[in-house]
Design a protein around this motif. Structure first.
Motif, PDB file in Angstrom:
ATOM      1  N   ALA A 157       0.586 -24.698  25.209  1.00  0.00           N
ATOM      2  CA  ALA A 157       0.529 -25.909  26.025  1.00  0.00           C
ATOM      3  C   ALA A 157       0.037 -25.629  27.445  1.00  0.00           C
ATOM      4  O   ALA A 157      -0.581 -26.490  28.069  1.00  0.00           O
ATOM      5  CB  ALA A 157       1.902 -26.568  26.069  1.00  0.00           C
ATOM      6  N   GLN A 158       0.291 -24.425  27.955  1.00  0.00           N
ATOM      7  CA  GLN A 158      -0.007 -24.147  29.357  1.00  0.00           C
ATOM      8  C   GLN A 158      -1.269 -23.330  29.577  1.00  0.00           C
ATOM      9  O   GLN A 158      -1.841 -23.374  30.665  1.00  0.00           O
ATOM     10  CB  GLN A 158       1.175 -23.406  29.992  1.00  0.00           C
ATOM     11  CG  GLN A 158       2.420 -24.244  30.036  1.00  0.00           C
ATOM     12  CD  GLN A 158       3.602 -23.483  30.593  1.00  0.00           C
ATOM     13  OE1 GLN A 158       3.467 -22.355  31.054  1.00  0.00           O
ATOM     14  NE2 GLN A 158       4.767 -24.083  30.553  1.00  0.00           N
ATOM     15  N   GLU A 159      -1.709 -22.579  28.613  1.00  0.00           N
ATOM     16  CA  GLU A 159      -2.859 -21.701  28.778  1.00  0.00           C
ATOM     17  C   GLU A 159      -3.922 -22.008  27.741  1.00  0.00           C
ATOM     18  O   GLU A 159      -3.725 -22.820  26.850  1.00  0.00           O
ATOM     19  CB  GLU A 159      -2.436 -20.227  28.664  1.00  0.00           C
ATOM     20  CG  GLU A 159      -1.503 -19.767  29.749  1.00  0.00           C
ATOM     21  CD  GLU A 159      -2.132 -19.752  31.126  1.00  0.00           C
ATOM     22  OE1 GLU A 159      -3.356 -19.553  31.233  1.00  0.00           O
ATOM     23  OE2 GLU A 159      -1.398 -19.961  32.094  1.00  0.00           O
ATOM     24  N   PHE A 160      -5.059 -21.320  27.874  1.00  0.00           N
ATOM     25  CA  PHE A 160      -6.136 -21.490  26.907  1.00  0.00           C
ATOM     26  C   PHE A 160      -5.732 -20.898  25.569  1.00  0.00           C
ATOM     27  O   PHE A 160      -5.168 -19.814  25.495  1.00  0.00           O
ATOM     28  CB  PHE A 160      -7.412 -20.796  27.399  1.00  0.00           C
ATOM     29  CG  PHE A 160      -8.012 -21.451  28.608  1.00  0.00           C
ATOM     30  CD1 PHE A 160      -8.523 -22.735  28.541  1.00  0.00           C
ATOM     31  CD2 PHE A 160      -8.062 -20.771  29.807  1.00  0.00           C
ATOM     32  CE1 PHE A 160      -9.079 -23.330  29.648  1.00  0.00           C
ATOM     33  CE2 PHE A 160      -8.617 -21.361  30.925  1.00  0.00           C
ATOM     34  CZ  PHE A 160      -9.123 -22.649  30.845  1.00  0.00           C
ATOM     35  N   VAL A 215      -4.045 -17.129  24.277  1.00  0.00           N
ATOM     36  CA  VAL A 215      -2.682 -17.059  23.745  1.00  0.00           C
ATOM     37  C   VAL A 215      -2.661 -16.527  22.312  1.00  0.00           C
ATOM     38  O   VAL A 215      -1.832 -15.683  21.970  1.00  0.00           O
ATOM     39  CB  VAL A 215      -2.001 -18.446  23.821  1.00  0.00           C
ATOM     40  CG1 VAL A 215      -0.637 -18.416  23.148  1.00  0.00           C
ATOM     41  CG2 VAL A 215      -1.869 -18.887  25.263  1.00  0.00           C
ATOM     42  N   VAL A 216      -3.566 -17.001  21.473  1.00  0.00           N
ATOM     43  CA  VAL A 216      -3.539 -16.627  20.058  1.00  0.00           C
ATOM     44  C   VAL A 216      -3.799 -15.129  19.858  1.00  0.00           C
ATOM     45  O   VAL A 216      -3.059 -14.482  19.104  1.00  0.00           O
ATOM     46  CB  VAL A 216      -4.511 -17.503  19.244  1.00  0.00           C
ATOM     47  CG1 VAL A 216      -4.652 -16.990  17.832  1.00  0.00           C
ATOM     48  CG2 VAL A 216      -4.031 -18.939  19.244  1.00  0.00           C
ATOM     49  N   PRO A 217      -4.799 -14.513  20.507  1.00  0.00           N
ATOM     50  CA  PRO A 217      -4.957 -13.061  20.313  1.00  0.00           C
ATOM     51  C   PRO A 217      -3.765 -12.248  20.815  1.00  0.00           C
ATOM     52  O   PRO A 217      -3.399 -11.251  20.203  1.00  0.00           O
ATOM     53  CB  PRO A 217      -6.210 -12.714  21.114  1.00  0.00           C
ATOM     54  CG  PRO A 217      -6.964 -13.975  21.200  1.00  0.00           C
ATOM     55  CD  PRO A 217      -5.928 -15.063  21.241  1.00  0.00           C
ATOM     56  N   LEU A 252       9.322 -21.235  20.543  1.00  0.00           N
ATOM     57  CA  LEU A 252       9.277 -22.013  21.779  1.00  0.00           C
ATOM     58  C   LEU A 252       8.342 -21.390  22.807  1.00  0.00           C
ATOM     59  O   LEU A 252       7.580 -22.096  23.474  1.00  0.00           O
ATOM     60  CB  LEU A 252      10.690 -22.157  22.362  1.00  0.00           C
ATOM     61  CG  LEU A 252      11.631 -23.083  21.605  1.00  0.00           C
ATOM     62  CD1 LEU A 252      13.035 -22.999  22.177  1.00  0.00           C
ATOM     63  CD2 LEU A 252      11.118 -24.512  21.662  1.00  0.00           C
ATOM     64  N   THR A 253       8.383 -20.073  22.945  1.00  0.00           N
ATOM     65  CA  THR A 253       7.492 -19.437  23.912  1.00  0.00           C
ATOM     66  C   THR A 253       6.037 -19.505  23.462  1.00  0.00           C
ATOM     67  O   THR A 253       5.140 -19.682  24.284  1.00  0.00           O
ATOM     68  CB  THR A 253       7.893 -17.973  24.155  1.00  0.00           C
ATOM     69  OG1 THR A 253       7.927 -17.277  22.918  1.00  0.00           O
ATOM     70  CG2 THR A 253       9.239 -17.883  24.845  1.00  0.00           C
ATOM     71  N   TYR A 254       5.791 -19.417  22.161  1.00  0.00           N
ATOM     72  CA  TYR A 254       4.431 -19.553  21.644  1.00  0.00           C
ATOM     73  C   TYR A 254       3.896 -20.954  21.915  1.00  0.00           C
ATOM     74  O   TYR A 254       2.783 -21.120  22.412  1.00  0.00           O
ATOM     75  CB  TYR A 254       4.408 -19.250  20.141  1.00  0.00           C
ATOM     76  CG  TYR A 254       3.047 -19.383  19.511  1.00  0.00           C
ATOM     77  CD1 TYR A 254       2.071 -18.424  19.722  1.00  0.00           C
ATOM     78  CD2 TYR A 254       2.740 -20.471  18.706  1.00  0.00           C
ATOM     79  CE1 TYR A 254       0.823 -18.543  19.143  1.00  0.00           C
ATOM     80  CE2 TYR A 254       1.497 -20.601  18.126  1.00  0.00           C
ATOM     81  CZ  TYR A 254       0.541 -19.635  18.346  1.00  0.00           C
ATOM     82  OH  TYR A 254      -0.693 -19.751  17.782  1.00  0.00           O
TER      83      TYR A 254
END
Length: 72
Positions: free
Chosen positions: A21-24, A28-30, A14-16
């Motif tokens: 959804a909210q950031e670039f 987020v992925v790195p 859920l946090t991922y």
């Protein structure tokens, strides 16, 4: 025990998804992919495992990479 693991896994997903959804996505992925650093630091702290110089180098490279991405 299995229920606790499932709850933590659901929270992680859920946090991922919320982060995506909210950031670039390029930020987020790195950050999410750097989870091995947490594992290394926890084993060093709680299990008193000795780190090899290559592990220190890897942790440093990951942290510097995350800082570089956040600045740019």
């Amino acid at each position: 025990m299995l229920a606790i693991i499932g709850i933590f896994d659901a929270i992680a997903l859920l946090t991922y998804n919320s982060g995506i959804a909210q950031e670039f996505l390029s930020i987020v992925v790195p950050v999410a992919a750097s989870y091995p650093v947490v594992t290394i630091l926890l084993t060093h702290t709680f299990l008193k495992e000795r780190l090899h110089w290559m592990q220190y180098l890897g942790v440093t490279a990951i942290i510097l990479g995350l800082v570089t991405i956040s600045i740019v």
